[in-house]
Design a protein around this motif. Sequence first.
Motif, PDB file in Angstrom:
ATOM      1  N   SER A 188       0.983  -1.214   0.036  1.00  0.00           N
ATOM      2  CA  SER A 188      -0.160   0.038   0.011  1.00  0.00           C
ATOM      3  C   SER A 188       0.793   1.384  -0.134  1.00  0.00           C
ATOM      4  O   SER A 188       2.256   1.221   0.558  1.00  0.00           O
ATOM      5  N   GLU A 233       1.538   4.331  13.889  1.00  0.00           N
ATOM      6  CA  GLU A 233       0.220   3.755  13.821  1.00  0.00           C
ATOM      7  C   GLU A 233      -0.197   2.663  12.998  1.00  0.00           C
ATOM      8  O   GLU A 233      -0.754   1.495  13.494  1.00  0.00           O
ATOM      9  N   SER A 234       0.413   2.798  11.726  1.00  0.00           N
ATOM     10  CA  SER A 234      -0.057   1.624  10.868  1.00  0.00           C
ATOM     11  C   SER A 234       1.357   0.628  10.921  1.00  0.00           C
ATOM     12  O   SER A 234       1.068  -0.562  10.538  1.00  0.00           O
ATOM     13  N   SER A 235       2.136   1.036  11.724  1.00  0.00           N
ATOM     14  CA  SER A 235       3.519  -0.109  11.673  1.00  0.00           C
ATOM     15  C   SER A 235       4.053   0.185  13.059  1.00  0.00           C
ATOM     16  O   SER A 235       5.168   0.633  13.159  1.00  0.00           O
ATOM     17  N   LYS A 268       0.667   3.658   2.094  1.00  0.00           N
ATOM     18  CA  LYS A 268       1.378   4.063   3.385  1.00  0.00           C
ATOM     19  C   LYS A 268       2.429   3.230   3.767  1.00  0.00           C
ATOM     20  O   LYS A 268       3.305   3.623   4.660  1.00  0.00           O
ATOM     21  N   GLY A 269       2.159   1.951   3.411  1.00  0.00           N
ATOM     22  CA  GLY A 269       3.381   0.981   3.699  1.00  0.00           C
ATOM     23  C   GLY A 269       4.576   1.138   2.988  1.00  0.00           C
ATOM     24  O   GLY A 269       5.644   1.266   3.834  1.00  0.00           O
ATOM     25  N   SER A 283       2.064   9.212  13.036  1.00  0.00           N
ATOM     26  CA  SER A 283       0.890   8.674  12.157  1.00  0.00           C
ATOM     27  C   SER A 283       1.352   7.368  11.391  1.00  0.00           C
ATOM     28  O   SER A 283       0.509   6.375  11.442  1.00  0.00           O
ATOM     29  N   LEU A 284       2.597   7.332  10.886  1.00  0.00           N
ATOM     30  CA  LEU A 284       2.948   6.122  10.248  1.00  0.00           C
ATOM     31  C   LEU A 284       3.056   5.158  11.210  1.00  0.00           C
ATOM     32  O   LEU A 284       2.963   4.117  10.786  1.00  0.00           O
TER      33      LEU A 284
END
Length: 213
Positions: free
Chosen positions: A1, A46-48, A3-4, A43-44
């Motif tokens: 993705s 939170e995804s990782s 964001k990834g 913020s990043l």
Amino acid sequence: SAKGKAVTMVADTPSWGGDVFTCDDDPELLADAAPFALKLYESLLESSPKNQKLLVATCAAFTQYGVAFLEQKAIVLGDEKHFDEARHLRGRALKMDLRGKGYCMRAMNLRFKGIEPKLIRDPEAALKAAKPQKKDVELLYWTAASWGSAISLALDKPEIAIDLPAVRALAETALALDESWNKGALHEMMITLDGQSEMMGGDPAKARKHFAR
């Protein structure tokens, strides 16, 4: 993705933004941009949340922001004419340092399972048992830098200042693994540690040796 990919890109960026942040000739521009960068990193995460490289990068970013833009501004203002504002800035800098340390400690606990309480209780034994490698020097450095910077701003807070031996153990461990890391940054850290009073574990002779090195 997308964001990834963003997480990977930021995590792989050396220190905090590389030359974009360290070589710009407009400090006001950097000061204005820094808060956005800090929140982007969070913020990043939170995804990782278990991305160790991103945790270290975020730790470094908050620590450098606290030192370069908050603590330095407090020093320039001075306590004589701007006591309240300087104190407020130092308080904010302490919060940034502790926030950074929190991210580095998360990375430490991921890399060396459950090391945090051991590191506080007996830092030398904890690090010896953990057996860090040369690839861990950046993590060790920023954990020590964020923690040490917080302690320097919290000498009136024993619950924070008491952890100074852990900072020294982290720095000495990293130095033994790669003394040349980041063009002598570890020696600079040791100058600060050994430049303190003997009561705080300082040693002027060792500080001079690190300066010469």
